[in-house]
Design an enzyme around this catalytic site. Structure first.
Site, PDB file in Angstrom:
ATOM      1  N   PHE A  39       0.817  -1.225   0.000  1.00  0.00           N
ATOM      2  CA  PHE A  39       0.000   0.000   0.000  1.00  0.00           C
ATOM      3  C   PHE A  39       0.850   1.274   0.000  1.00  0.00           C
ATOM      4  O   PHE A  39       0.445   2.297   0.564  1.00  0.00           O
ATOM      5  CB  PHE A  39      -0.982   0.034   1.191  1.00  0.00           C
ATOM      6  CG  PHE A  39      -1.478  -1.327   1.590  1.00  0.00           C
ATOM      7  CD1 PHE A  39      -2.050  -2.161   0.646  1.00  0.00           C
ATOM      8  CD2 PHE A  39      -1.336  -1.783   2.891  1.00  0.00           C
ATOM      9  CE1 PHE A  39      -2.487  -3.433   0.991  1.00  0.00           C
ATOM     10  CE2 PHE A  39      -1.758  -3.050   3.245  1.00  0.00           C
ATOM     11  CZ  PHE A  39      -2.333  -3.882   2.300  1.00  0.00           C
ATOM     12  N   CYS A  40       2.026   1.208  -0.619  1.00  0.00           N
ATOM     13  CA  CYS A  40       2.924   2.379  -0.676  1.00  0.00           C
ATOM     14  C   CYS A  40       3.244   2.910   0.719  1.00  0.00           C
ATOM     15  O   CYS A  40       3.487   4.108   0.884  1.00  0.00           O
ATOM     16  CB  CYS A  40       2.329   3.496  -1.538  1.00  0.00           C
ATOM     17  SG  CYS A  40       2.002   3.009  -3.221  1.00  0.00           S
TER      18      CYS A  40
END
Ligand SMILES: Cc1ncc(COP(=O)(O)O)c(C=O)c1O
Length: 499
Positions: free
Chosen positions: A404-405
């Site tokens: 999710f970055c």
């Protein structure tokens, strides 16, 4: 165990009755059930369960219709000229700018609003413009989106020191005492920037907004990344007063994409020095004199032509949210998240072992609707989250998997050490999430990545019920019985065989 199986054998009606008894406040959010049947009916028409609201929210049909009608009926040109088509467009853009500031209770005497492409572009504007220098510091929390982590490259290039403030397992909240100590250690005369997310896009944790005032009192400039917070919470910029706020509008109301905002306290403007100029940002520029004079305020930050046709859709979106009430949205999300957390944590394999591990708070106290987890087999071995996503997709359930970055929150949640990370970087250019996941599996069955189910304004009980039933279907399943994944994730892009 017998109890766990009995829980799943309930019909959806029994489960809903039990849910309403446990979360009675849900009944007060009935307006959203009406909207689900009208504005968001496409979900049920397609039999889809959408659980990626932290990735992007869904738009109501009427938002599109109103925007279409505005475009159909107006003659709208590139703003910033005096011609009628331009003047009409300028009026729409400036009106939207005022309505966004009003929405966040940000008086125009105190704040300016810069339209950007998205939250990342807003963060980059701060990063490239902030007056980092030798002696100054960039302090950020472990829990941050990569677009906030990326600012460290600007800080480093200008000789500033970079520090990470820790988050603590199992709830993945800030260690506030440690943070305050780090804030106190800086030279208050230097240009120091502290950045954190109001809500984590990894764990759903709502970090304490009081730290904004604490940091400012100690002489720091504060960057509040509000991208994951504002879709389900009110942000009152008269009460919380960060220097810089970043967000993307599609995360709040789904449409339009391609428009975000940087909100800047006027008193913090002198801390930003733009490294270049562009069309639209200068009052005067000369080729022979090789000089330029930047425009004042927001105009200095809006490079080139704005996404002007999309901007009025932001005002339409805000009005849609106001007609529901952000508190109503937040309450609904809280109830559904609370039920889901309790039910997932109660799931057991036949041998009594837990099926699900949740990263972050196990209850709804100071957390939003982002639920990040991994599934394990009866022997405690991790099930491949990519395969889980694939199987969910086959049932019409949209989840997000990966990191999710937000690598920092993932590293802490999954117990990855600095040594693990250094081992990963020995792969050189070959490193990507897939090769790293393989390496971590070999180094002690650690996970690198997870499954994220995020709840938002159009979610209803049937959605979380279907997701719960899907997860419960992994009882007594193993890596062998669930089969192999047919796609890879590389740099957050999905790669299928043959594509
Ligand atoms: C907390 C947070 N910050 C920043 C971003 C970046 O947003 P965008 O991709 O719209 O630039 C995201 C996106 O997921 C986010 O969740």
């Amino acid at each position: 165990m017998a109890e766990s199986v009995a829980q799943e054998k309930r019909s959806i009606e029994e489960a809903r009755a039990d849910f309403l008894a446990r979360f009675p406040a849900y009944k007060e959010t009935g307006l959203l059930d009406e909207l689900r049947a009208t504005e968001y009916r496409r979900l049920d028409e397609h039999g889809q369960v959408y659980l990626d609201y932290t990735g992007g929210s869904l738009y109501a049909e009427s938002q599109i219709q109103k925007h279409f009608e505005l475009m159909r009926s107006g003659v709208l040109g590139n703003p910033h000229s005096a011609n009628p088509a331009s003047a009409a467009m300028t009026e729409h853009v400036e009106r939207t700018r005022r309505s966004v500031l009003r929405y966040f209770n940000a008086p125009a005497e105190d704040y300016i609003l810069v339209f950007t492409q998205n939250a990342s572009a807003a963060l980059k504007l701060v990063g490239e413009s902030f007056s980092f220098a030798p002696g100054s510091r960039y302090l950020l929390t472990f829990d941050n989106h990569n677009s906030v982590n990326g600012i460290r490259e600007f800080a480093r290039a200008k000789g500033a020191a970079i520090q990470y403030a820790p988050i603590v397992i199992p709830d993945l909240r800030l260690d506030v005492a440690r943070l305050e100590k780090m804030l106190s250690e800086a030279d208050p005369a230097a240009a120091n920037l502290f950045a954190f997310p109001a809500q984590s896009n990894f764990s759903g944790v709502k970090h304490r907004l009081e730290v904004v005032a604490t940091a400012r009192r100690k002489g720091w400039s504060v960057l509040l990344d509000a991208a994951a917070f504002v879709p389900t919470n009110r942000l009152d910029l008269s009460a919380v007063q960060p220097d810089f706020v970043t967000l993307s509008f599609y995360k709040i109301f789904g449409y339009p994409t391609g428009v975000g905002a940087l909100i800047v306290r006027r008193s913090a403007l002198p801390k930003l020095k733009r490294p270049w100029f562009a069309g639209g940002t200068v009052n005067f520029a000369s080729v022979q004199g090789q000089t330029h004079v930047l425009s004042p305020n927001e105009a200095a930050f809006e490079d080139g032509t704005l996404n002007y046709l999309a901007i009025p859709a932001v005002e339409i979106g805000l009005r849609h949210i106001e007609s529901i009430g952000i508190e109503t949205i937040g309450e609904r999300v809280r109830c559904l998240t609370g039920w889901l957390l309790e039910e997932l944590l109660a799931l057991r394999h036949g041998n009594g072992r837990a099926m699900v591990r949740i990263y972050g708070p196990a209850n709804t106290e100071a957390r939003g609707g982002t639920v990040t987890l991994n599934l394990y087999d009866p022997q405690g071995h991790l099930l491949d989250y990519r395969r889980v996503e694939e199987l969910a997709g086959e049932e019409g359930i949209s989840l997000r998997t990966g990191c999710f970055c937000n690598p920092g929150a993932g590293e802490i949640a999954e117990g990855l050490t600095e040594e693990d990370m250094r081992a990963g970087f020995t792969l050189g250019e070959e490193i990507n999430l897939l090769s790293f996941v393989r390496m971590m599996q070999e180094r002690g069955h650690k996970s690198a990545g997870a499954i994220r189910a995020s709840i938002g304004l159009a979610t209803n009980f049937a959605d979380v019920w279907r997701f719960f039933r899907f997860v419960a279907g992994f009882r007594d399943q193993t890596r062998l019985t669930i089969g192999d994944v047919s796609f890879d994730i590389e740099s957050c892009r999905i790669i299928r065989d043959g594509s």
